[in-house]
Write an enzyme that holds these catalytic residues in place. Structure first.
Site, short mmCIF file in Angstrom:
data_model
loop_
_atom_site.label_atom_id
_atom_site.label_comp_id
_atom_site.label_asym_id
_atom_site.label_seq_id
_atom_site.Cartn_x
_atom_site.Cartn_y
_atom_site.Cartn_z
N ASP A 151 0.61 -1.10 -0.08
CA ASP A 151 0.05 0.09 0.00
C ASP A 151 0.87 1.15 -0.01
O ASP A 151 0.49 2.24 -0.59
CB ASP A 151 -0.83 0.11 1.09
CG ASP A 151 -1.64 -1.33 1.36
OD1 ASP A 151 -2.17 -1.59 0.29
OD2 ASP A 151 -1.89 -2.03 2.43
N HIS A 179 -5.32 -3.49 5.38
CA HIS A 179 -5.00 -3.86 4.08
C HIS A 179 -6.07 -4.42 3.20
O HIS A 179 -6.37 -5.82 2.97
CB HIS A 179 -3.65 -5.16 4.04
CG HIS A 179 -3.30 -5.23 2.65
ND1 HIS A 179 -3.16 -4.42 1.88
CD2 HIS A 179 -3.80 -6.41 2.04
CE1 HIS A 179 -2.53 -4.97 0.45
NE2 HIS A 179 -3.17 -6.22 0.40
P1 NAD Z 1 -0.59 -18.25 -5.36
O1 NAD Z 1 -1.49 -19.07 -5.50
O2 NAD Z 1 0.21 -18.22 -6.84
O3 NAD Z 1 0.59 -19.13 -4.40
C1 NAD Z 1 0.39 -19.58 -2.85
C2 NAD Z 1 1.22 -20.55 -2.73
O4 NAD Z 1 0.69 -20.94 -1.48
C3 NAD Z 1 1.07 -21.82 -3.80
O5 NAD Z 1 2.38 -22.15 -4.11
C4 NAD Z 1 0.38 -22.79 -2.66
O6 NAD Z 1 0.93 -23.98 -3.09
C5 NAD Z 1 0.79 -22.40 -1.52
N1 NAD Z 1 0.23 -23.03 -0.35
C6 NAD Z 1 -1.25 -23.46 -0.35
N2 NAD Z 1 -1.52 -24.11 0.89
C7 NAD Z 1 -0.12 -24.10 1.45
C8 NAD Z 1 0.10 -24.64 2.74
N3 NAD Z 1 -0.73 -25.12 3.62
N4 NAD Z 1 1.59 -24.68 3.16
C9 NAD Z 1 2.45 -23.91 2.24
N5 NAD Z 1 1.92 -23.60 1.07
C10 NAD Z 1 0.98 -23.58 0.84
O7 NAD Z 1 -0.90 -16.91 -4.61
P2 NAD Z 1 -0.06 -15.76 -4.54
O8 NAD Z 1 -0.28 -14.91 -5.68
O9 NAD Z 1 1.49 -15.92 -4.29
O10 NAD Z 1 -0.83 -15.04 -3.27
C11 NAD Z 1 -0.60 -15.69 -2.03
C12 NAD Z 1 -1.39 -14.93 -0.88
O11 NAD Z 1 -0.77 -13.58 -0.87
C13 NAD Z 1 -2.88 -14.69 -1.32
O12 NAD Z 1 -3.54 -14.88 -0.09
C14 NAD Z 1 -2.88 -13.23 -1.90
O13 NAD Z 1 -4.13 -12.55 -1.50
C15 NAD Z 1 -1.78 -12.43 -0.83
N6 NAD Z 1 -1.39 -11.31 -1.25
C16 NAD Z 1 -1.13 -10.34 -0.08
C17 NAD Z 1 -0.73 -8.91 -0.32
C18 NAD Z 1 -0.35 -8.24 0.71
O14 NAD Z 1 -0.35 -6.89 0.57
N7 NAD Z 1 -0.44 -8.84 1.85
C19 NAD Z 1 -0.54 -8.54 -1.69
C20 NAD Z 1 -0.57 -9.60 -2.78
C21 NAD Z 1 -1.23 -10.79 -2.63
C1 LMR Z 2 -3.01 -6.46 -3.28
O1 LMR Z 2 -3.34 -5.41 -2.55
O2 LMR Z 2 -2.52 -6.45 -4.37
C2 LMR Z 2 -3.10 -7.78 -2.60
O3 LMR Z 2 -3.73 -7.87 -1.14
C3 LMR Z 2 -3.95 -8.80 -3.40
C4 LMR Z 2 -5.35 -8.58 -3.80
O4 LMR Z 2 -6.14 -9.24 -3.59
O5 LMR Z 2 -5.55 -7.40 -4.36
#
Ligand code: NAD
Ligand code: LMR
Length: 329
Positions: A151, A179
């Protein structure tokens, strides 16, 4: 010596984040854990000629224990991402138990590690982690962080035309709250150097920071949410934590923390009415040294944003806490 682990290392965020950790001279050992593909990701990254010794683990053969043992910093991007039309809260059903189980492992195998939670909904997954650690008798609020750096990165980028700075990250813009949508509150009045935002552009700019995640979700059209910008932001925060662990002083980062457990946090909890909140936090070798209250003197527009934020945040926090205190049957 610093050992870091990435849980969810094979995913869209996990892979580029692991690359940044592997390339960093600050990391001596890197453990990658996921339910799939970590041997391949670790083998690939192991060819990079940097210091960090890397290993990949799957759940079999005590993989989580082996990944976590001896860890100083654990980053969790495990869990499903959004598709168009979904809110972050829609991810709760699946991601809540993923985070619960991984943090249960941390409580058991590296209870003193700094824990950085990326998995959404952050407003609820961090309270879940806190409850799990409390129940295990190892909760140190100074070591638990929700990563809200994306953010801040977005606020820096989207205001460049108003700051006139060549490098957008040369501006400091506190983004507080949570967030997710309206819980994200950019405090443009507290930017350094000061920003001159025309009145007719203010609202759209706030909305763009609050809903920047949706832009990426829509552009990816079903293939997930922000991954590369998140890996950048997640590593930026993790690097600050590692530098603080190594004794560097003067580091301040916005992050989502449990206010009553961090010095200075009580005052912010009183002002906002919530226990978990993203604010500026001074870091030192023990973690969150002080939560800094920057809410004094905000503008009436920002006051309004803050009110909407805390109303939304309360429900998200309670949902996370209750997931552990009264688990669904
Ligand atoms: P993705 O699906 O590409 O990757 C997630 C990974 O987690 C996969 O490789 C999957 O196998 C693994 N996984 C699932 N269950 C698991 C477990 N029990 N133990 C270990 N690994 C496990 O998803 P992504 O795009 O990498 O996003 C991941 C998370 O991050 C999502 O929840 C997304 O919303 C979040 N996110 C947060 C922010 C933030 O600002 N905080 C920003 C972007 C995404
Ligand atoms: C973001 O802010 O990009 C992440 O939290 C992923 C989402 O779901 O938007």
């Amino acid at each position: 010596m610093v050992k870091a682990a990435v849980l969810g290392a094979s995913g869209g965020i996990g892979q580029p984040l692991s690359l940044l950790f592997k390339a960093s001279p600050l990391v001596d050992e890197l453990a990658l854990y996921d339910v799939v593909n970590t041997p391949g990701v670790a083998a690939d990254l192991s060819h990079i000629s940097s210091v960090a010794k890397i290993s990949g683990y799957l759940p079999k053969d005590g993989g989580l224990e082996r990944a976590l043992t001896g860890c100083d910093v654990v980053v969790i991007p495990a869990g499903i991402p959004r598709k168009p039309g979904m809110t972050r809260d829609d991810l709760f059903k699946i991601n809540a138990s993923i985070v619960r189980d991984l943090v249960t492992g941390i409580a058991q195998f590296c209870p003193k590690a700094f824990i950085l939670i990326i998995s959404n909904p952050v407003n609820s997954t961090v309270p879940i982690a806190a409850e799990v650690l409390k129940n295990a008798g190892v909760f140190d609020p100074k070591r638990l962080f929700g990563v809200t750096t994306l953010d801040v990165v977005r606020a820096e980028t989207f205001t460049q035309e108003f700051s006139g700075l060549n490098n957008p990250s040369d501006i400091t813009i506190p983004v507080v709250g949570g967030h997710s949508g309206e819980t994200i509150v950019p405090l443009f009045s507290k930017a350094t150097p000061a920003l001159q935002i025309p009145a007719d552009r203010y609202e759209a700019l706030v909305k763009r920071v609050q809903f920047g995640g949706d832009e990426v979700v829509q552009a990816k059209d079903g293939a997930g949410s922000a991954t590369l910008s998140m890996a950048y932001a997640g590593f930026r925060f993790a690097e600050s934590i590692i530098k603080a662990v190594k004794g560097q002083t003067g580091i301040v980062e916005p992050t989502f923390v449990y206010l009553p457990g961090v010095p200075g946090g009580d005052e912010i909890a009183k002002a906002t009415g919530v226990d978990f909140f993203s604010t500026l936090v001074a870091l030192n070798a023990t973690g969150a040294e002080k939560a800094i209250n920057i809410l004094d003197g905000i503008t009436p527009q920002e006051e309004k944003l803050l009110k909407a934020c805390t109303e939304g945040l309360k429900g998200n926090i309670t949902k996370g806490v209750e997931f552990i205190s009264s688990p669904p049957k």
